[in-house]
Structures are given as C-alpha cells and as structure tokens.
Design a protein around this motif. Structure first.
Motif, PDB file in Angstrom:
ATOM      1  N   ALA A 197       0.865  -1.179   0.000  1.00  0.00           N
ATOM      2  CA  ALA A 197       0.000   0.000   0.000  1.00  0.00           C
ATOM      3  C   ALA A 197       0.898   1.224   0.000  1.00  0.00           C
ATOM      4  CB  ALA A 197      -0.921   0.005   1.221  1.00  0.00           C
ATOM      5  N   MET A 198       0.537   2.218  -0.802  1.00  0.00           N
ATOM      6  CA  MET A 198       1.344   3.420  -0.890  1.00  0.00           C
ATOM      7  C   MET A 198       0.437   4.633  -1.047  1.00  0.00           C
ATOM      8  SD  MET A 198       2.810   3.023  -4.801  1.00  0.00           S
ATOM      9  CE  MET A 198       3.728   4.574  -4.744  1.00  0.00           C
ATOM     10  N   LEU A 199       0.980   5.804  -0.765  1.00  0.00           N
ATOM     11  CA  LEU A 199       0.209   7.035  -0.913  1.00  0.00           C
ATOM     12  C   LEU A 199       0.118   7.413  -2.382  1.00  0.00           C
ATOM     13  CD1 LEU A 199       1.635   9.124   2.071  1.00  0.00           C
ATOM     14  CD2 LEU A 199      -0.542   7.915   1.956  1.00  0.00           C
ATOM     15  N   GLY A 200      -1.080   7.824  -2.812  1.00  0.00           N
ATOM     16  CA  GLY A 200      -1.319   8.158  -4.205  1.00  0.00           C
ATOM     17  C   GLY A 200      -1.379   9.644  -4.464  1.00  0.00           C
ATOM     18  N   GLY A 201      -1.609   9.989  -5.731  1.00  0.00           N
ATOM     19  CA  GLY A 201      -1.460  11.358  -6.215  1.00  0.00           C
ATOM     20  C   GLY A 201      -2.372  12.394  -5.615  1.00  0.00           C
ATOM     21  N   ASP A 202      -3.511  11.984  -5.059  1.00  0.00           N
ATOM     22  CA  ASP A 202      -4.416  12.968  -4.465  1.00  0.00           C
ATOM     23  C   ASP A 202      -4.103  13.258  -2.999  1.00  0.00           C
ATOM     24  OD1 ASP A 202      -5.788  13.261  -6.809  1.00  0.00           O
ATOM     25  OD2 ASP A 202      -7.374  11.835  -6.299  1.00  0.00           O
ATOM     26  N   THR A 203      -3.092  12.604  -2.463  1.00  0.00           N
ATOM     27  CA  THR A 203      -2.739  12.806  -1.058  1.00  0.00           C
ATOM     28  C   THR A 203      -2.323  14.249  -0.792  1.00  0.00           C
ATOM     29  OG1 THR A 203      -2.045  10.507  -0.788  1.00  0.00           O
ATOM     30  CG2 THR A 203      -1.139  12.104   0.766  1.00  0.00           C
ATOM     31  N   LEU A 204      -2.918  14.840   0.246  1.00  0.00           N
ATOM     32  CA  LEU A 204      -2.609  16.207   0.678  1.00  0.00           C
ATOM     33  C   LEU A 204      -2.792  17.230  -0.440  1.00  0.00           C
ATOM     34  CD1 LEU A 204       0.561  15.543   2.889  1.00  0.00           C
ATOM     35  CD2 LEU A 204      -1.792  15.870   3.653  1.00  0.00           C
ATOM     36  N   THR A 205      -3.738  16.970  -1.317  1.00  0.00           N
ATOM     37  CA  THR A 205      -3.974  17.922  -2.403  1.00  0.00           C
ATOM     38  C   THR A 205      -4.382  19.289  -1.871  1.00  0.00           C
ATOM     39  OG1 THR A 205      -5.236  18.312  -4.426  1.00  0.00           O
ATOM     40  CG2 THR A 205      -6.378  17.121  -2.682  1.00  0.00           C
ATOM     41  N   GLU A 206      -5.109  19.336  -0.770  1.00  0.00           N
ATOM     42  CA  GLU A 206      -5.524  20.617  -0.190  1.00  0.00           C
ATOM     43  C   GLU A 206      -4.318  21.422   0.304  1.00  0.00           C
ATOM     44  OE1 GLU A 206      -8.549  17.357   0.739  1.00  0.00           O
ATOM     45  OE2 GLU A 206      -6.407  17.645   1.053  1.00  0.00           O
ATOM     46  N   GLN A 219     -10.377  28.866   4.063  1.00  0.00           N
ATOM     47  CA  GLN A 219     -11.413  29.393   3.177  1.00  0.00           C
ATOM     48  C   GLN A 219     -11.898  28.343   2.183  1.00  0.00           C
ATOM     49  OE1 GLN A 219      -9.363  32.691   1.426  1.00  0.00           O
ATOM     50  NE2 GLN A 219      -9.424  33.947   3.274  1.00  0.00           N
ATOM     51  N   ARG A 220     -10.985  27.526   1.664  1.00  0.00           N
ATOM     52  CA  ARG A 220     -11.324  26.633   0.562  1.00  0.00           C
ATOM     53  C   ARG A 220     -11.662  25.205   0.986  1.00  0.00           C
ATOM     54  NH1 ARG A 220      -7.070  27.104  -4.204  1.00  0.00           N
ATOM     55  NH2 ARG A 220      -8.570  25.622  -5.027  1.00  0.00           N
ATOM     56  N   PHE A 221     -11.154  24.767   2.132  1.00  0.00           N
ATOM     57  CA  PHE A 221     -11.279  23.350   2.471  1.00  0.00           C
ATOM     58  C   PHE A 221     -11.816  23.107   3.877  1.00  0.00           C
ATOM     59  CE2 PHE A 221      -7.670  23.744  -0.542  1.00  0.00           C
ATOM     60  CZ  PHE A 221      -8.258  23.106  -1.623  1.00  0.00           C
ATOM     61  N   ALA A 222     -12.626  24.022   4.378  1.00  0.00           N
ATOM     62  CA  ALA A 222     -13.241  23.852   5.694  1.00  0.00           C
ATOM     63  C   ALA A 222     -14.692  23.414   5.543  1.00  0.00           C
ATOM     64  CB  ALA A 222     -13.154  25.141   6.501  1.00  0.00           C
ATOM     65  N   ARG A 242     -13.992  22.898  10.768  1.00  0.00           N
ATOM     66  CA  ARG A 242     -12.861  21.968  10.714  1.00  0.00           C
ATOM     67  C   ARG A 242     -12.442  21.765   9.260  1.00  0.00           C
ATOM     68  NH1 ARG A 242     -11.917  19.398  15.459  1.00  0.00           N
ATOM     69  NH2 ARG A 242     -10.856  17.641  14.460  1.00  0.00           N
ATOM     70  N   ILE A 243     -11.131  21.607   9.046  1.00  0.00           N
ATOM     71  CA  ILE A 243     -10.605  21.453   7.696  1.00  0.00           C
ATOM     72  C   ILE A 243     -10.478  19.975   7.325  1.00  0.00           C
ATOM     73  CG2 ILE A 243      -9.348  23.640   7.809  1.00  0.00           C
ATOM     74  CD1 ILE A 243      -6.777  21.848   8.105  1.00  0.00           C
ATOM     75  N   ARG A 244     -10.426  19.719   6.017  1.00  0.00           N
ATOM     76  CA  ARG A 244     -10.293  18.361   5.502  1.00  0.00           C
ATOM     77  C   ARG A 244      -8.890  18.150   4.938  1.00  0.00           C
ATOM     78  NH1 ARG A 244     -14.608  20.681   3.174  1.00  0.00           N
ATOM     79  NH2 ARG A 244     -13.589  20.721   1.140  1.00  0.00           N
ATOM     80  N   ALA A 245      -8.375  16.937   5.131  1.00  0.00           N
ATOM     81  CA  ALA A 245      -7.101  16.531   4.521  1.00  0.00           C
ATOM     82  C   ALA A 245      -7.304  15.167   3.882  1.00  0.00           C
ATOM     83  CB  ALA A 245      -5.990  16.473   5.555  1.00  0.00           C
ATOM     84  N   THR A 246      -6.974  15.066   2.599  1.00  0.00           N
ATOM     85  CA  THR A 246      -7.177  13.832   1.848  1.00  0.00           C
ATOM     86  C   THR A 246      -5.904  12.997   1.824  1.00  0.00           C
ATOM     87  OG1 THR A 246      -8.831  14.842   0.411  1.00  0.00           O
ATOM     88  CG2 THR A 246      -7.733  12.867  -0.422  1.00  0.00           C
ATOM     89  N   PHE A 247      -6.059  11.702   2.073  1.00  0.00           N
ATOM     90  CA  PHE A 247      -4.966  10.733   1.909  1.00  0.00           C
ATOM     91  C   PHE A 247      -5.473   9.646   0.980  1.00  0.00           C
ATOM     92  CE2 PHE A 247      -4.239  12.763   5.957  1.00  0.00           C
ATOM     93  CZ  PHE A 247      -2.869  12.991   5.977  1.00  0.00           C
TER      94      PHE A 247
END
Length: 297
Positions: free
Chosen positions: A139-148, A241-244, A249-254
C-alpha cells in the motif's frame, strides 16, 4: 544511468528519528496494516519467508504476527532507525533489496514506497527476489494525497513570494503503478485505490501529525531558506477558506493505492490467444453482429 534523486535520504532519516522520539501518529498505518492482513487472509496458501519492505513502522509486521504469520524479516534504511525496530531487521537502502534471487515467498510493504527514488528498479528487484509464484503486496500514498495542502501552499507562495517551492512530495498515479508492475515482470498485476479524509481543527494540527509521522518536506529541490511567517499565515487562511466544513474543521485527503503482483509461474492463469474463443460475443449478448463498416438501422 542512475535514477534522478527526488528525496533527501539523510533528511528523511533525521525526521523519522525525531518522530520516533515523540508520540506516534498511526491513524494511517493502523488501517493500512489491517487491510493488508485482511487481503492476505483471502489467499489460502502458506508464506514461509516474508519480508516487510520499506514500511516506516512495525505496524504491518505486528498485524501479520497477530494473524499467525511467522518468519517475517523487516528492513530499514539506517542502523539508528533499525535499533528501535522488531528483530530480525536488515539495514539496506530502500532501492537495494539485499536478498538472494528466488528466495522469498512474500514481500509486503505499508506506506513506504512514496519516498523511494527508483521505484521501477525496486519493483524489479522485488520480483527477482521472489520465488516463482511468490507475491508482492503493498500500500502506498497516491497522487491525491494532501492535495488541499499543496494547493494552499502554492497559492500562498505565489501571492507572498512571487514564486513556488516544492513542499509536498510527488505521489504516484494509480495507473502508473500498474504499468510499473507490468514493466517489472509481475504476473496478474492488480491496483485499486481508496481515499481517507481526516478532519482537523486547523492546518497547524495537520502539520503536527505530519511531523509526528516524519513526513514533512523531504525533497532535494526544496527551498533551503526558512518558511516565511507571512506565507505560512496566508496558506492557513487559504486552506480555511477553501477546504473547511460548515463546522470550521478542515479536511485533509490521503489516497491509498493498494497493489499486488505475482512472480511468474507456469501454473498461473494466462490470457487467451486472439481468435481462440469458442463462443461468439454476439451470441452471448443475444445481439445481431454486423459486418465491419455497416451501420445499424
């Protein structure tokens, strides 16, 4: 010709050592280790000699041991990091697998591949180290990780400093990973992806977790001057402003890419040769087959 270096290996080791002295952030490793163990449980066969390759913690080894797997060998990139890992552990660069060809039944890896410079070369070495019909599961981190975080930093630096500096590691695309497995000679390659969204009170809480994982900026091409306070503050504002969410609370994508491939063996399924089918697709679909170039009425 050697592969270009994207990651500062010495800095990676320093940051992982610093992270090991604090409270670990295992909210990613724990579910990934459980998922890998669940996938292995669906494969009804014995794996006698297992290598846990490039995983940054012992979470995968611990989970597999709890499921009854034995003979698991860990790997680590530096002796200082190996001192805190379960035994046995082999110290070697992530790109250089120090195992005899055809000697391993299973190579498993959890969230360590995204900081390997020569991933194609590493895949080739893993395939060679596996016995015929041996399995590689990772399993590995993919391209959308931490996009925000990447978007927020890019916009803030453009505004405040008039230019961009790479601050988040480049992550692989799921299609590229599948192609790398094929190029390395794996049979029956499979990739799939899932997204985990983690919510934080603010971006500084996210950055605290990244430090606790030893996952802050390891890039060779990173800007060497300290991050400006004005840039950091502006980045936090943009992120909010963009990801709350409505509750603030803010979002973080992994993005988690899971991949598997088998070392070739004559017993494995093989695709049929073109023209070898014994039934027509049109018959199976109860459809009318038209000659090439004819249009349906």
């Amino acid at each position: 010709m050697s592969a270009p270096r994207h990651f500062d290996t010495d800095l990676l080791i320093q940051r992982r050592l610093r992270a090991a002295r604090g409270v670990p952030a295992d909210f990613l490793m724990a579910p990934v280790a459980e998922d890998l163990a669940d996938r292995l449980a669906l494969i009804h066969r014995q794996f006698k000699i297992i290598v846990d390759w490039a995983s940054p913690t012992d979470a995968v080894r611990t989970m597999l041991a709890e499921r009854g797997y034995t003979g698991i060998i860990g790997t680590e990139t530096a002796a200082a990091l190996a001192a805190a890992r379960q035994r046995p552990v082999v110290v070697a660069p992530a790109e250089a697998l120090p195992f005899r060809a055809g000697s391993l039944d299973l190579v498993v890896s959890g969230l360590g591949l995204h900081v390997v410079d020569d991933l194609p070369g590493a895949f080739i070495q893993i395939r060679r180290a596996l016995k015929p019909d041996g399995l590689f599961l990772a399993a590995m981190l993919g391209g959308d990780t931490l996009t925000e975080l990447r978007q927020s930093f890019a916009e803030a630096e453009a505004e405040v400093e008039g230019g961009l500096s790479p601050r988040v590691a480049p992550f692989a695309d799921v299609r590229d990973v599948g192609q790398l497995l094929q190029r390395a000679g794996f049979a029956l390659p499979v990739t799939d992806t899932d997204r985990l969204t983690v919510r934080y009170a603010n971006v500084f809480a996210l950055m605290h977790d990244l430090r606790a994982m030893g996952a802050t900026n390891p890039l060779v091409d990173r800007r060497r001057t300290p991050l400006r306070r004005a840039t950091l503050i502006r980045m936090a504002e943009i992120y909010q402003q963009r990801f709350a969410d409505p509750d603030g609370r803010i979002r973080a994508t992994f993005q988690i890419i899971t991949l598997s491939g088998w070392s070739p063996h004559e017993s494995q399924q093989k695709p049929l040769k073109p023209g070898s089918a014994k039934a027509r697709l049109a018959d199976a679909l109860n459809a009318i087959e038209l000659p090439a170039g004819d249009k349906a009425g």
